[in-house]
Write a protein that holds these residues in place. Structure first.
Motif: not given
Length: 256
Positions: A32-39
């Motif tokens: 799971r990618l939370g706030s401040g991260t992206a794929q």
């Protein structure tokens, strides 16, 4: 730099900058990618500056900042305040750039005839189900995992930084401020990663004392971050603060 040109610093050890490599997307299992991260393709990158955090269960990455503004992410648990009531949904303030939408049937056991009678100013504990930059976020109070989602009655709602809220959620040791308070008081507490805390003691006086403890904890953490204090000193200051509040409460009770 990696083969694809991304910056491959030691992100897991501390702070990250926008565009910095966080890690590869795992081939097996969910992340799971939370706030401040992206794929980006097969890698995970930071989208804002701050301290990189991770949890093992569930496997999740997010970037923690000192900013007051909360950016919704799917599966975040948030404490929100009802702003408006409509025929099909509630408009809820979760501290983000725009208000979130809570469908009237997204409560355990809710039907058209039997639905929560919420008004402006009421507080709910909910989970983010939709977070997209182009549409309003959506939240739900359907509680399939017994997390206590739903309307929150009475109590006191206070705001803190999103970093402080995540610290309180992740610090589950016997020296944490919530554990220390639990040794002296019976209380209920719901923490949202959006920087909103709902807390309720057995009396109005206890509720105010608990609220003060959370606010004092935020000040202690803020001063320790500025001075690079070690964890042992923070724990000592937190325990001293809790002991002082307990003594004040006991002295006030004796004088009644």
């Amino acid at each position: 730099l990696g083969a694809s040109g991304e910056r491959r610093g030691d992100a897991m050890a501390g702070r990250v900058m926008p565009g910095e490599f966080v890690g590869p997307v795992p081939e097996e299992g969910d992340v799971r990618l939370g706030s401040g991260t992206a794929q980006h393709g097969g890698v995970i990158k930071a989208t804002k500056a701050g301290a990189l955090k991770k949890s093992k269960v569930p496997r999740r990455f997010w970037v923690e900042t000192k900013h007051q503004r909360y950016i919704p992410a799917v599966d975040d648990l948030v404490v929100g305040v009802i702003l408006d009531v409509h025929a099909e949904n509630f408009t809820v303030d979760v501290g983000g750039p725009v208000a979130a939408q809570l469908p009237i049937l997204d409560f355990n056991g809710a039907t058209r005839r039997n639905r929560p009678q919420l008004r402006h100013g009421d507080v709910v504990y909910a989970r983010v189900t939709l977070a997209d930059r182009d549409i309003d976020p959506a939240i739900s109070c359907v509680d399939n995992k017994m997390k206590g989602l739903g309307p929150l009655k009475d109590g006191y709602t206070l705001r803190c930084t999103t970093g402080c809220a995540r610290d309180l959620l992740s610090d589950t040791g016997d020296k944490s401020v919530l554990h220390l308070l639990g040794q002296h008081f019976q209380y209920e507490c719901c923490l949202g990663v959006n920087g909103v805390c709902w807390i309720k003691g057995q009396s109005h006086r206890e509720t105010i004392l608990l609220k003060n403890a959370v606010q004092n904890y935020q000040n202690i953490k803020g001063m320790s971050s500025a001075g690079d204090a070690d964890a042992g000193l923070v724990e000592k200051n937190v325990k001293r603060m809790v002991d002082q509040l307990v003594r004040v409460h006991q002295d006030a009770g004796d004088s009644d």
